[in-house]
Scaffold this motif. Sequence first.
Motif, PDB file in Angstrom:
ATOM      1  N   UNK A   3      49.757  38.329  44.068  1.00 50.36           N
ATOM      2  CA  UNK A   3      48.511  38.806  44.918  1.00 50.36           C
ATOM      3  C   UNK A   3      47.614  37.866  45.411  1.00 50.36           C
ATOM      4  N   UNK A   4      47.932  36.394  45.544  1.00 51.43           N
ATOM      5  CA  UNK A   4      46.915  35.437  45.925  1.00 51.43           C
ATOM      6  C   UNK A   4      46.806  35.691  47.361  1.00 51.43           C
ATOM      7  N   UNK A   5      47.727  36.028  48.262  1.00 51.80           N
ATOM      8  CA  UNK A   5      47.183  36.466  49.524  1.00 51.80           C
ATOM      9  C   UNK A   5      46.242  37.419  49.924  1.00 51.80           C
ATOM     10  N   UNK A   6      46.206  38.399  49.010  1.00 47.36           N
ATOM     11  CA  UNK A   6      45.286  39.528  49.019  1.00 47.36           C
ATOM     12  C   UNK A   6      43.905  39.122  48.824  1.00 47.36           C
ATOM     13  N   UNK A   7      43.433  38.031  48.170  1.00 42.52           N
ATOM     14  CA  UNK A   7      42.154  37.607  47.962  1.00 42.52           C
ATOM     15  C   UNK A   7      41.500  38.999  47.362  1.00 42.52           C
ATOM     16  N   UNK A   8      41.841  39.278  46.162  1.00 42.94           N
ATOM     17  CA  UNK A   8      41.272  40.496  45.474  1.00 42.94           C
ATOM     18  C   UNK A   8      39.921  40.034  44.905  1.00 42.94           C
ATOM     19  N   UNK A   9      39.047  40.948  44.812  1.00 44.48           N
ATOM     20  CA  UNK A   9      37.779  40.521  44.167  1.00 44.48           C
ATOM     21  C   UNK A   9      37.800  40.608  42.909  1.00 44.48           C
ATOM     22  N   UNK A  10      36.855  40.053  41.982  1.00 46.46           N
ATOM     23  CA  UNK A  10      36.665  40.091  40.663  1.00 46.46           C
ATOM     24  C   UNK A  10      35.223  40.118  40.205  1.00 46.46           C
ATOM     25  N   UNK A  19      28.667  40.536  42.760  1.00 43.93           N
ATOM     26  CA  UNK A  19      27.734  40.253  41.282  1.00 43.93           C
ATOM     27  C   UNK A  19      28.388  40.048  40.255  1.00 43.93           C
ATOM     28  N   UNK A  20      28.678  38.916  39.533  1.00 46.55           N
ATOM     29  CA  UNK A  20      29.119  39.079  38.353  1.00 46.55           C
ATOM     30  C   UNK A  20      28.528  39.777  37.070  1.00 46.55           C
ATOM     31  N   UNK A  37      49.500  41.096  33.224  1.00 53.07           N
ATOM     32  CA  UNK A  37      48.073  40.930  34.063  1.00 53.07           C
ATOM     33  C   UNK A  37      48.493  40.485  35.680  1.00 53.07           C
ATOM     34  N   UNK A  38      47.822  40.902  36.472  1.00 47.71           N
ATOM     35  CA  UNK A  38      47.675  40.162  37.732  1.00 47.71           C
ATOM     36  C   UNK A  38      46.490  39.973  38.399  1.00 47.71           C
ATOM     37  N   UNK A  39      45.390  40.351  37.615  1.00 49.10           N
ATOM     38  CA  UNK A  39      43.937  39.765  38.059  1.00 49.10           C
ATOM     39  C   UNK A  39      43.192  40.170  37.118  1.00 49.10           C
ATOM     40  N   UNK A  40      41.813  39.583  37.318  1.00 44.64           N
ATOM     41  CA  UNK A  40      40.702  39.638  36.369  1.00 44.64           C
ATOM     42  C   UNK A  40      39.686  40.399  37.333  1.00 44.64           C
ATOM     43  N   UNK A  41      38.728  41.033  36.308  1.00 41.25           N
ATOM     44  CA  UNK A  41      37.500  41.876  37.255  1.00 41.25           C
ATOM     45  C   UNK A  41      36.386  41.752  36.289  1.00 41.25           C
ATOM     46  N   UNK A  42      35.218  42.107  36.724  1.00 42.82           N
ATOM     47  CA  UNK A  42      34.016  42.064  35.743  1.00 42.82           C
ATOM     48  C   UNK A  42      33.889  43.385  34.896  1.00 42.82           C
ATOM     49  N   UNK A 182      41.808  50.664  34.886  1.00 40.83           N
ATOM     50  CA  UNK A 182      43.221  50.381  35.123  1.00 40.83           C
ATOM     51  C   UNK A 182      43.417  50.025  36.641  1.00 40.83           C
ATOM     52  N   UNK A 183      42.499  50.492  37.351  1.00 41.65           N
ATOM     53  CA  UNK A 183      42.706  50.362  38.824  1.00 41.65           C
ATOM     54  C   UNK A 183      41.247  50.218  39.567  1.00 41.65           C
ATOM     55  N   UNK A 184      40.866  48.947  39.394  1.00 44.87           N
ATOM     56  CA  UNK A 184      39.547  48.762  39.911  1.00 44.87           C
ATOM     57  C   UNK A 184      39.387  48.066  41.492  1.00 44.87           C
ATOM     58  N   UNK A 185      40.442  47.635  41.879  1.00 41.70           N
ATOM     59  CA  UNK A 185      40.517  46.764  43.065  1.00 41.70           C
ATOM     60  C   UNK A 185      40.274  47.583  44.421  1.00 41.70           C
ATOM     61  N   UNK A 186      40.954  48.601  44.825  1.00 44.33           N
ATOM     62  CA  UNK A 186      40.615  49.287  46.057  1.00 44.33           C
ATOM     63  C   UNK A 186      39.156  50.040  46.360  1.00 44.33           C
TER      64      UNK A 186
END
Length: 484
Positions: A3-10, A19-20, A37-42, A182-186
Amino acid sequence: MANHALNLPNQHFIDGRWQAAVSGRMMASFDPGIAEPHAEFAAGDSDDIALAVAAAKRAGALWAKTSAAERGRVLMRVAEALRAHADRFARAEVLDSGKTLAEALGDVRGAARAFEYYAGAGDKLEGRSYPLGQDYVSYSVNEPVGVTAHIIPWNYPLSTAARSFAPALAAGCSVVAKPAEQTPMTALMLADLLHQAGLPAGVCNVVTGTGVAAGAALVAHPDVHHVTFTGSTTTGINVMQAAARNIASVTLELGGKSPNIVLADADLDLALDQVIGAIFENSGQICSAGSRLVIERSIHAEFIERLAKRAGGFTIGHGLRDGVNYGAINSAEHLAKVAGYVDQARARGVEVVTGGKITADPETGKGWFYPPTILDGLSWDDPVVQEEIFGPVLAVQVVDSADEAIAAANCTDFALVAGLFTRDISRAHRIARDVDAGQVFINEYFAGGIETPFGGNRRSGLGREKGMVAVASYCKLKTVTARI
């Protein structure tokens, strides 16, 4: 699949910036296709919700005074931006949800269409005048309710966000959203896109985290005036109770156990295609899935044989891999729930025609997958008929007439949608009249679009989304009467 090229928010998106979490805590987002896991988020909580609601309250006061035409221009720019960035949004959705890329691209197109539709809605919110006689002038105006809360489910994260954000913003409301953990990114990406399209800072905010830590704080916040919730009936009841303490209105899109009626005179090739899509799209993780097949006995055996053959023809695998047309179950917990229903049915002696066992991506041996499954010849009181499984499991009820089909369709506590296949259009409309559902599809399951109101009766929910009626949920009506 990286997912690196997607620059997903965290981080959260609050007041127009990233904001953290106040606590500094983070959570993992899992890729269901590999169960890793593929990413982290707040990991937000009530402190983050308080910041987001305060920002929405401040900014919403100004957004409400923005002309409806200008609000529409912002929403139209969002529609255009979603189409321009469709691939990034779709790939992020696949990694978070487990669905296929083709399904996710369809979701992005639908989200863009929702913003396009509601871009033209704000300046159509006309009031009425009331004939009290020549000595009076009486009229009504629609005003935005204020801060609105949006609890977004994990099965259609972007679609569900768009269909509630867009009418709320068109009406002049501000938004605070809590996507499923489970699905925060979009949802985060959408808030950022809205800001880039010209939405003022603070008008749309997204706080990530669990339902217990962040979602409950949001729906119970005293400055929230309307709650839109999509999810389970049990949680919906809790949301309604929390909102009631603040006299906040609610839109609840809850569970379903929707019947798909196939009568003997139906176009069986058409019905076969539609029944397959109704239950196995998104691996059955759809509130309005056609999860019950109500079929006349004279065509039952042939139809089930053909249906089972088609159900065994899907290509299971990671949603980003070419050629895959059947994706993953969203989480290990949900996979266990789906499998549990089928295992218990098998133990009761229910016939499992096809599927019925947990599987994995055949290429990697990884992931949370459950194959298309058909359970045949069920009694109406069986748990797989009465309870929402929310997975790729079709429960078959055999009937001997159209009247019995209506009774079978109405035999659960749910009443979200219903499908119906027959060549007799008069009979189709009579059945549509007598089946209790918020929507009835005739000769095409999932017929309609953003223009057609959607929602359920009984334990399937309260209120309607989509269509112009959805905008009314975000308005309060003021009547002005003057003696002249």
